[in-house]
Scaffold this active site. Structure first.
Site, PDB file in Angstrom:
ATOM      1  N   CYS A 188       1.187  -0.847  -0.157  1.00 27.04           N
ATOM      2  CA  CYS A 188       0.144   0.172  -0.090  1.00 27.04           C
ATOM      3  C   CYS A 188       1.261   1.361   0.264  1.00 27.04           C
ATOM      4  CB  CYS A 188      -1.462  -0.347   1.081  1.00 27.04           C
ATOM      5  SG  CYS A 188      -2.784   0.979   0.742  1.00 27.04           S
ATOM      6  N   HIS A 189       0.824   2.399   1.307  1.00 26.48           N
ATOM      7  CA  HIS A 189       2.329   3.648   0.961  1.00 26.48           C
ATOM      8  C   HIS A 189       3.056   2.951   1.565  1.00 26.48           C
ATOM      9  CE1 HIS A 189      -2.811   4.736   1.136  1.00 26.48           C
ATOM     10  NE2 HIS A 189      -1.894   5.993   0.269  1.00 26.48           N
ATOM     11  N   GLU A 203      -6.807   7.338  -3.278  1.00 26.46           N
ATOM     12  CA  GLU A 203      -6.317   7.937  -2.129  1.00 26.46           C
ATOM     13  C   GLU A 203      -8.093   9.517  -3.115  1.00 26.46           C
ATOM     14  OE1 GLU A 203      -4.617   7.975  -0.568  1.00 26.46           O
ATOM     15  OE2 GLU A 203      -2.704   7.641  -0.947  1.00 26.46           O
TER      16      GLU A 203
END
Length: 244
Positions: free
Chosen positions: A141-142, A173
């Protein structure tokens, strides 16, 4: 099996707990993005430790809401005696981690990772140690926000240089309605972190498809749905002597 590397993994967790969502809720660890890799690695016989830069953490609000938290995952969350929850309760501080003990480094995430991973020098040092000893670095993911700071000792550049990496999409986002806040806070979206580090960003068809990529010894997944498949790729790579 990678005989020269310990069958031991460390999962990195973000320390940032700021209120960033439009409704004022806080970000932090996206629960399943650490739980699912933990479960896969433990099932494959790895000893697994958890650490954050400061030894502290909070949960991402959205990660504790349905559909992201349900079924067996919710049962784990509600059981303080579960091995994962017990380790979270006694979370390691990254600077206290002894280098040379791990064959796998995995960066779990949550939007929080965008805020502290880029400057998390102790976590970056652990990851670089794993990488430079021939181990595997994984992100989800991030999590790729940490990659620009993980330096390959042979090239002096990020380990993402020339690698294919996936991570949370701009589409996602927008779903969370957080892109403007990210821009305001001057945090870098995953796609920009990857490309700035010299990597090639690979995207799933949809922001919440299970999608993961193996590129050399760097393994990455797109979103919360991808934590298991990313960890499964890591186990295969480890057991196949770093051959996918």
């Amino acid at each position: 099996m990678s005989k020269s590397l310990p069958r031991k993994a460390i999962i990195a967790i973000s320390s940032f707990t700021g209120a960033i969502y439009p409704d004022g809720h806080k970000t932090g660890l996206f629960f399943v993005e650490a739980l699912h890799p933990f479960e896969v690695l433990v099932s494959a016989g790895f000893e697994v430790d958890l650490a954050s830069e400061t030894g502290t953490f909070g949960f991402d609000y959205n990660s504790l809401q349905p559909p992201f938290l349900s079924g067996s995952d919710k049962a784990v969350y509600n059981n303080p005696d579960h091995p994962f929850m017990a380790k979270l309760a006694k979370l390691n501080k990254a600077k206290d981690i002894k280098l040379g003990e791990y064959g796998v480094f995995f960066a779990s995430a949550g939007h929080a990772a965008l805020y502290d991973y880029p400057t998390a020098k102790s976590l970056q040092a652990i990851a670089a140690d794993v990488w430079n000893r021939g181990g595997i670095v994984g992100t989800v993911c991030h999590g790729p926000a940490i990659l620009p700071g993980i330096i390959d000792s042979k090239t002096g550049k990020s380990i993402a240089e020339g690698k294919t990496v996936t991570g949370f999409m701009i589409e996602g986002e927008l779903v969370f309605n957080i892109l403007d806040k990210m821009r305001h806070d001057k945090v870098v979206p995953v796609v920009e972190a990857v490309t700035t580090a010299g990597g090639y960003y690979s995207t799933a068809m949809s922001a919440f498809d299970d999608y993961s990529v193996t590129s050399g010894r760097l393994v990455s997944g797109t979103n919360p749905e991808s934590g298991r498949s990313t960890a499964e790729r890591i186990v295969r790579l480890f057991d196949n002597g770093m051959h996918p």
